[in-house]
Every structure is written in structure tokens, then in C-alpha cells.
Motif scaffolding. Structure first.
Motif, PDB file in Angstrom:
ATOM      1  N   ASP A   1       0.835  -1.212   0.000  1.00  0.00           N
ATOM      2  CA  ASP A   1       0.000   0.000   0.000  1.00  0.00           C
ATOM      3  C   ASP A   1       0.865   1.255   0.000  1.00  0.00           C
ATOM      4  N   ALA A   2       1.871   1.266   0.875  1.00  0.00           N
ATOM      5  CA  ALA A   2       2.746   2.433   0.975  1.00  0.00           C
ATOM      6  C   ALA A   2       3.451   2.686  -0.351  1.00  0.00           C
ATOM      7  N   LEU A   3       3.970   1.635  -0.966  1.00  0.00           N
ATOM      8  CA  LEU A   3       4.705   1.799  -2.222  1.00  0.00           C
ATOM      9  C   LEU A   3       3.799   2.242  -3.361  1.00  0.00           C
ATOM     10  N   LEU A   4       2.726   1.509  -3.579  1.00  0.00           N
ATOM     11  CA  LEU A   4       1.874   1.822  -4.721  1.00  0.00           C
ATOM     12  C   LEU A   4       1.244   3.203  -4.577  1.00  0.00           C
ATOM     13  N   ARG A   5       0.570   3.426  -3.486  1.00  0.00           N
ATOM     14  CA  ARG A   5      -0.122   4.701  -3.308  1.00  0.00           C
ATOM     15  C   ARG A   5       0.869   5.848  -3.120  1.00  0.00           C
ATOM     16  N   GLY A   6       1.932   5.596  -2.363  1.00  0.00           N
ATOM     17  CA  GLY A   6       2.931   6.641  -2.139  1.00  0.00           C
ATOM     18  C   GLY A   6       3.610   7.075  -3.422  1.00  0.00           C
ATOM     19  N   CYS A   7       3.986   6.101  -4.257  1.00  0.00           N
ATOM     20  CA  CYS A   7       4.646   6.446  -5.523  1.00  0.00           C
ATOM     21  C   CYS A   7       3.712   7.215  -6.452  1.00  0.00           C
ATOM     22  N   ILE A   8       2.454   6.814  -6.501  1.00  0.00           N
ATOM     23  CA  ILE A   8       1.499   7.506  -7.372  1.00  0.00           C
ATOM     24  C   ILE A   8       1.221   8.910  -6.846  1.00  0.00           C
ATOM     25  N   GLU A   9       0.975   9.023  -5.547  1.00  0.00           N
ATOM     26  CA  GLU A   9       0.664  10.331  -4.955  1.00  0.00           C
ATOM     27  C   GLU A   9       1.843  11.290  -5.017  1.00  0.00           C
ATOM     28  N   GLN A  10       3.056  10.759  -4.909  1.00  0.00           N
ATOM     29  CA  GLN A  10       4.244  11.602  -4.865  1.00  0.00           C
ATOM     30  C   GLN A  10       5.065  11.538  -6.148  1.00  0.00           C
ATOM     31  N   ALA A  11       4.438  11.138  -7.239  1.00  0.00           N
ATOM     32  CA  ALA A  11       5.155  10.944  -8.502  1.00  0.00           C
ATOM     33  C   ALA A  11       5.940  12.188  -8.928  1.00  0.00           C
ATOM     34  N   THR A  12       5.359  13.355  -8.764  1.00  0.00           N
ATOM     35  CA  THR A  12       6.038  14.586  -9.174  1.00  0.00           C
ATOM     36  C   THR A  12       7.301  14.809  -8.350  1.00  0.00           C
ATOM     37  N   ASP A  13       7.206  14.639  -7.027  1.00  0.00           N
ATOM     38  CA  ASP A  13       8.377  14.810  -6.153  1.00  0.00           C
ATOM     39  C   ASP A  13       9.437  13.739  -6.417  1.00  0.00           C
ATOM     40  N   ILE A  14       8.980  12.517  -6.646  1.00  0.00           N
ATOM     41  CA  ILE A  14       9.914  11.420  -6.921  1.00  0.00           C
ATOM     42  C   ILE A  14      10.653  11.684  -8.232  1.00  0.00           C
ATOM     43  N   ASP A  15       9.906  12.083  -9.259  1.00  0.00           N
ATOM     44  CA  ASP A  15      10.544  12.369 -10.546  1.00  0.00           C
ATOM     45  C   ASP A  15      11.513  13.551 -10.439  1.00  0.00           C
ATOM     46  N   ALA A  16      11.187  14.510  -9.586  1.00  0.00           N
ATOM     47  CA  ALA A  16      12.103  15.648  -9.377  1.00  0.00           C
ATOM     48  C   ALA A  16      13.403  15.169  -8.743  1.00  0.00           C
ATOM     49  N   ALA A  17      13.309  14.231  -7.789  1.00  0.00           N
ATOM     50  CA  ALA A  17      14.521  13.684  -7.168  1.00  0.00           C
ATOM     51  C   ALA A  17      15.344  12.899  -8.188  1.00  0.00           C
ATOM     52  N   LEU A  18      14.662  12.199  -9.089  1.00  0.00           N
ATOM     53  CA  LEU A  18      15.350  11.418 -10.115  1.00  0.00           C
ATOM     54  C   LEU A  18      15.964  12.297 -11.203  1.00  0.00           C
ATOM     55  N   ALA A  19      15.306  13.409 -11.500  1.00  0.00           N
ATOM     56  CA  ALA A  19      15.711  14.260 -12.624  1.00  0.00           C
ATOM     57  C   ALA A  19      17.173  14.691 -12.543  1.00  0.00           C
ATOM     58  N   ARG A  20      17.701  14.821 -11.348  1.00  0.00           N
ATOM     59  CA  ARG A  20      19.097  15.253 -11.188  1.00  0.00           C
ATOM     60  C   ARG A  20      20.094  14.203 -11.682  1.00  0.00           C
ATOM     61  N   HIS A  21      19.635  12.934 -11.782  1.00  0.00           N
ATOM     62  CA  HIS A  21      20.589  11.860 -12.054  1.00  0.00           C
ATOM     63  C   HIS A  21      20.251  10.984 -13.260  1.00  0.00           C
ATOM     64  N   VAL A  22      19.126  11.241 -13.908  1.00  0.00           N
ATOM     65  CA  VAL A  22      18.808  10.468 -15.111  1.00  0.00           C
ATOM     66  C   VAL A  22      19.291  11.235 -16.338  1.00  0.00           C
ATOM     67  N   ASP A  23      19.510  10.512 -17.413  1.00  0.00           N
ATOM     68  CA  ASP A  23      20.072  11.113 -18.621  1.00  0.00           C
ATOM     69  C   ASP A  23      19.017  11.573 -19.621  1.00  0.00           C
ATOM     70  N   ARG A  24      17.755  11.498 -19.237  1.00  0.00           N
ATOM     71  CA  ARG A  24      16.644  11.940 -20.088  1.00  0.00           C
ATOM     72  C   ARG A  24      15.433  12.190 -19.190  1.00  0.00           C
ATOM     73  N   LYS A  25      14.387  12.710 -19.762  1.00  0.00           N
ATOM     74  CA  LYS A  25      13.170  12.935 -18.983  1.00  0.00           C
ATOM     75  C   LYS A  25      12.660  11.601 -18.456  1.00  0.00           C
ATOM     76  N   THR A  26      12.103  11.608 -17.264  1.00  0.00           N
ATOM     77  CA  THR A  26      11.602  10.351 -16.698  1.00  0.00           C
ATOM     78  C   THR A  26      10.483   9.767 -17.553  1.00  0.00           C
ATOM     79  N   THR A  27       9.748  10.605 -18.259  1.00  0.00           N
ATOM     80  CA  THR A  27       8.687  10.108 -19.139  1.00  0.00           C
ATOM     81  C   THR A  27       9.238   9.340 -20.336  1.00  0.00           C
ATOM     82  N   GLU A  28      10.525   9.502 -20.600  1.00  0.00           N
ATOM     83  CA  GLU A  28      11.159   8.791 -21.710  1.00  0.00           C
ATOM     84  C   GLU A  28      11.844   7.496 -21.267  1.00  0.00           C
ATOM     85  N   LEU A  29      11.850   7.233 -19.960  1.00  0.00           N
ATOM     86  CA  LEU A  29      12.425   5.991 -19.448  1.00  0.00           C
ATOM     87  C   LEU A  29      11.489   4.825 -19.770  1.00  0.00           C
ATOM     88  N   SER A  30      12.044   3.642 -19.821  1.00  0.00           N
ATOM     89  CA  SER A  30      11.213   2.443 -19.919  1.00  0.00           C
ATOM     90  C   SER A  30      10.261   2.445 -18.715  1.00  0.00           C
TER      91      SER A  30
END
Length: 165
Positions: free
Chosen positions: A67-96
Motif C-alpha cells: 500500500d505504501a509503495l503503490l499509493r505513495g509512488c502515485i501520490e508523490q510521482a512529481t516529487d519522486i521524478d524531481a529527485a530522479l531528474a538530477r541523475h537520469v540522462d533523459r526525462k523520466t517520461t522517456e524511461l522504460s
């Protein structure tokens, strides 16, 4: 094959089995499948949650962690993607979608599951990527989460690096 080899009994099937998956690993796998569905369809969290609970073997997972993972990831997707954006080589929407989901779970655990050591959170994400992702996706996940962990848990990462030195 020698005559001696022919006389050796076959190993019993139980001895060849891999160790049972932990409840948390099952939770991560089901949450990843739910996130994959969400990333592709954009369905609401409640319907994805209900769908995942119908999976055979759901009762073997840690439903609270799921529950924590599924709902937390969906609810916080914007914040999570912002944390990832610093270290991924493309937009998170372009990741597999698999690697994106795995990274989301990894970041969520790094941010919110302090009882899980950062190395364990990364390793679990790498194992998910190996099981469900592309050929070398686990290497990408490992690199991104290792850098993200330094942002999200700087003291723990510094302590681990100091202990190795």
C-alpha cells in the motif's frame, strides 16, 4: 558420462528450488506491476490497487508495504521524478516504464522507509530491474539510485563510505 556418474541419484526437486521470496520483495514486485499499469494507462490508484489485490499470491506479500509503495509512488510521482531528474540522462517520461517504476520504488523507499538501509533499498530495486527490466537496466537503476541516495540520505551514505575507507 562415466558409470559412476550414472549411479549418482538426481538431486531432489526441493534442493534445486530458489529460496522463498520475502513478503517485502513480493510487495515490491506487485507494486512495480501496479506502477507499470499506472504509467501506461494513467488509471486511478484505487482501481489499480483493487486489480493488484486480485493477483494470485497477493496474500503472501506485506500488504502494508505494498500500500505504501503503490499509493505513495502515485501520490508523490512529481516529487519522486524531481529527485530522479538530477541523475537520469533523459526525462523520466522517456524511461522504460519498468525502469521508471523501479526507480520510483527505490526513491520512495529511500525517502520514507528509513528502517530499510539505503544499500538494501538500492539492492532490492536492482533485483526488480533484473527480474522485470531490460538486459542492462539494473546497471542504470543502480547508478541512478546510488547518486540519489547521496541526496536523500547524505549522513548514512557518508558513514558507509567512511567505513569502507
Amino acid at each position: 558420462m562415466s558409470a559412476a556418474d550414472e549411479k549418482k541419484p538426481a538431486r531432489p526437486a526441493a534442493a534445486r528450488r530458489t529460496p522463498a521470496k520475502s513478503q517485502r520483495r513480493r510487495s515490491r514486485e506487485l507494486a512495480l506491476q501496479g506502477l507499470y499499469e499506472w504509467l501506461l494507462s494513467g488509471a486511478d490508484a484505487a482501481s489499480i490497487d483493487a486489480h493488484m489485490r486480485e493477483h494470485e499470491g497477493f496474500e503472501k506479500c506485506d500488504s502494508v508495504h505494498f500500500d505504501a509503495l503503490l499509493r505513495g509512488c502515485i501520490e508523490q510521482a512529481t516529487d519522486i521524478d524531481a529527485a530522479l531528474a538530477r541523475h537520469v540522462d533523459r526525462k523520466t517520461t522517456e524511461l522504460s516504464p519498468v525502469e521508471h517504476g523501479v526507480l520510483m520504488i527505490g526513491v520512495y523507499e529511500l525517502k520514507h522507509c528509513i528502517d530499510i538501509p539505503y544499500k538494501v533499498a538500492i539492492n532490492e530495486a536492482v533485483e526488480l530491474a533484473k527480474a522485470f527490466g531490460g538486459t542492462d537496466g539494473h546497471k542504470y537503476v543502480n547508478g541512478v539510485l546510488d547518486k540519489t541516495a547521496a541526496d536523500l540520505r547524505p549522513l548514512e551514505v557518508q558513514a558507509m563510505r567512511a567505513a569502507r575507507a
